[in-house]
Motif scaffolding. Structure first.
Motif, PDB file in Angstrom:
ATOM      1  N   THR A 119      -4.396   0.363 -20.391  1.00  0.00           N
ATOM      2  CA  THR A 119      -5.363   1.861 -19.116  1.00  0.00           C
ATOM      3  C   THR A 119      -6.708   2.297 -19.705  1.00  0.00           C
ATOM      4  OG1 THR A 119      -3.377   2.644 -18.983  1.00  0.00           O
ATOM      5  CG2 THR A 119      -5.133   4.018 -18.648  1.00  0.00           C
ATOM      6  N   SER A 141      -1.383   4.962 -15.118  1.00  0.00           N
ATOM      7  CA  SER A 141      -0.869   3.612 -15.429  1.00  0.00           C
ATOM      8  C   SER A 141       0.134   2.975 -13.806  1.00  0.00           C
ATOM      9  CB  SER A 141       0.010   4.116 -16.400  1.00  0.00           C
ATOM     10  OG  SER A 141      -0.934   4.083 -17.680  1.00  0.00           O
ATOM     11  N   ASN A 143       1.238   0.560 -12.473  1.00  0.00           N
ATOM     12  CA  ASN A 143       1.327  -0.163 -12.972  1.00  0.00           C
ATOM     13  C   ASN A 143       2.766  -1.222 -13.152  1.00  0.00           C
ATOM     14  OD1 ASN A 143       3.290   0.080 -15.592  1.00  0.00           O
ATOM     15  ND2 ASN A 143       1.607  -0.115 -16.509  1.00  0.00           N
ATOM     16  N   GLU A 165      -4.235  -2.437 -13.413  1.00  0.00           N
ATOM     17  CA  GLU A 165      -3.176  -2.418 -14.855  1.00  0.00           C
ATOM     18  C   GLU A 165      -1.712  -2.859 -14.359  1.00  0.00           C
ATOM     19  OE1 GLU A 165      -3.719   0.928 -16.544  1.00  0.00           O
ATOM     20  OE2 GLU A 165      -1.097   0.971 -17.375  1.00  0.00           O
TER      21      GLU A 165
HETATM   22 MG   LIG Z   1      -1.220   2.759 -19.355  1.00  0.00          MG
END
Ligand SMILES: [Mg+2]
Ligand SMILES: Nc1ncnc2c1ncn2[C@@H]1O[C@H](COP(=O)(O)OP(=O)(O)O)[C@@H](O)[C@H]1O
Length: 477
Positions: A119, A141, A143, A165
């Motif tokens: 991040t 985040s 991700n 991410e």
């Molecule tokens: Mg992260």
């Protein structure tokens, strides 16, 4: 009005069935009925805890332009009246839409993975690329198996730089995600003991992170951490996968994006970096050697995607450490102040060391104590005792005067610290919070860190609630 997607493109990409009086297009995509903005499409995906179909009514009340729902859930939505696109499975439809977003895009795409620093690196890329064009990047985040397709689906057609991410808790999770993203540049920040409970050793973690190279475009680039002990393993994998361009960053003399020197400070740092045969002096707005290490990968990626490098380097001076990841507060205590470093977002052995070093570099007035308030690192499996005890050495080396600990695993660190260390140990975070509230003094520097689930963030909140921001002019020399 410019749409993120026209409805006809949405239907085509998702192979959906239109129902009701659909609008011409949507301005955004939301999976959370609470934060949905008017005009966005609400995708009723099954999240980690709840099923979006249960919130379809709220999404409509909040102004959803249309709903994307699954065929099997349709009968249960009987009372919800709204235009809809009906699909076989909402998450799979979002994946198809994400792939369509990638297909229509001419953006340079960068994907970031690693055991820590994803991040931080992603946000740094956003910040340094903004002067060079339109940037689209993951929120927070986001991700994972829903975060990545969501971020892709949200990418506007005119994006110049897309930053993704990509995370994982297990092997085989990154591969399908990176195949959707198809990056031009992949960064692996570092390999460290995170989620170690799910892996045999660091090699296995490296192998799982290496999956990010499998999604690179044909002429793609990978950027690897030359200082990491898994560098050779990763380089070997890159060669085996015939990755077109392999680059490295770090302090090693062999690194392509190289840290020549680093000077830490309280509010920022200076990084001397060698790049393309030139040594550059770079002002960093956020302190920490680990932040500067991430910056090397960021600078490398920025140069590979054709960014305006002068603007990118200048932007590093205005970086801000983020909440939970090194954000600093100067709080008033009596007529004086103390410094709080909020590292509570998450923790593993690598980021613990980085945070200890941040505390070490923090300048304090005469008599001020360096206090590390630490809670358990989770998901360490059978290695838990060892990795907690091993924090003793960096704490002692950094000269941290006070070590205040909470949680069952931190008992291992308590036992590993030398006799003359000032240690406070409490079973629970809440007990440690009470102790901290009564014990911090003017001049102290306090760094707070644990895994998210351990909850040392509660100590941060309690301190922020108890002590107001300092508005005096006292200087720390
Ligand atoms: Mg992260
Ligand atoms: N390269 C790095 N090495 C060690 N710790 C780092 C590094 N980059 C960031 N950190 C620290 O690790 C923690 C998590 O950072 P973050 O960027 O959120 O990682 P991720 O997204 O991979 O979980 C923060 O405390 C951050 O300051």
């Amino acid at each position: 009005m410019s749409f993120l997607w026209t409805t006809s493109d949405l239907i085509a990409a998702m192979h959906g069935r239109p129902m009701g009086n659909l609008p011409e297009g949507i301005t955004g995509i939301s999976i959370d009925s609470r934060s949905l903005d008017k005009g966005e499409a609400f995708f009723a995906i099954k999240g980690d805890r709840v099923d979006g179909h249960d919130y379809a009514g709220i999404a409509v009340a909040n102004g959803a332009a249309l709903l994307v729902v699954s065929e099997t859930k349709l009968p249960a939505l009987g009372r919800v009246i709204a235009p809809m696109i009906v699909v076989d499975d909402v998450l799979e439809a979002m994946v198809r839409l994400g792939c369509a977003a990638r297909d229509r895009s001419a953006a340079k795409i960068i994907a970031v993975t690693g055991s820590v620093g994803k991040t931080t690196t992603k946000e740094m890329l956003r910040h340094v690329l903004e002067p060079s064009g339109r940037v689209h990047a993951s929120v927070a985040s986001f991700n994972n198996h829903w975060g990545v397709p969501l971020t892709l689906s949200r990418m506007p057609e005119n994006t110049d730089f897309g930053i993704f991410e990509i995370g994982m808790n297990h092997a085989d999770e990154i591969r399908p995600l990176v195949r959707m993203v198809r990056p031009h540049v992949a960064i692996i920040t570092t390999i460290a003991a995170a989620h170690l409970g799910n892996f045999k050793d660091l090699e296995e973690i490296a192998a799982a992170k290496a999956e990010i190279m499998e999604g690179l475009v044909d002429d793609g680039h990978v950027i690897l951490n030359r200082d990491n002990e898994q560098f050779e393993t990763l380089e070997k994998t890159a060669n085996a996968l015939a990755v077109a361009h392999i680059h490295s960053f770090g302090s090693s003399a062999k690194a392509d994006f190289r840290m020549v020197e680093f000077t830490g400070g309280s509010e920022g740092a200076v990084l001397w970096a060698a790049l393309d045969g030139k040594t550059l002096e770079i002002q960093m707005g956020a302190p920490g050697r680990h932040i500067a290490e991430n910056a090397l990968a960021v600078i490398g990626a920025a140069s590979l995607v054709g960014a305006d490098m002068d603007a990118a380097l200048a932007a590093l001076a205005t970086l801000q450490p983020e909440k939970g990841r090194g954000a600093r507060h100067r709080l008033a205590i009596g007529s004086a102040s103390f410094v709080l470093i909020d590292e509570s977002y998450n923790a593993n052995p690598a980021s613990m060391r980085a945070a200890i070093s941040l505390l070490k570099d923090t300048e304090l007035p005469e008599g001020g104590r360096r206090i590390a308030i630490l809670g358990d690192m989770l998901e360490m499996g059978e290695f838990a005792g060892k990795v907690h005890a091993e924090l003793a050495a960096p704490l002692v080396e950094a000269g941290i005067n006070e070590v205040w600990l909470a949680g069952p695993e931190m008992a291992h660190l308590r036992d590993a610290l030398p006799e003359d260390a000032h240690v406070e140990y409490r079973q629970t975070v809440d007990e440690l919070k009470e102790f901290a509230l009564g014990s911090i003094a003017a001049g102290d520097g306090v760094m707070i860190k644990s895994s998210k689930g351990t909850g040392c963030g509660r100590i941060v909140s309690a301190l922020l609630d108890t002590y107001p921001p300092y508005s005096g002019t006292e200087r720390v020399e």
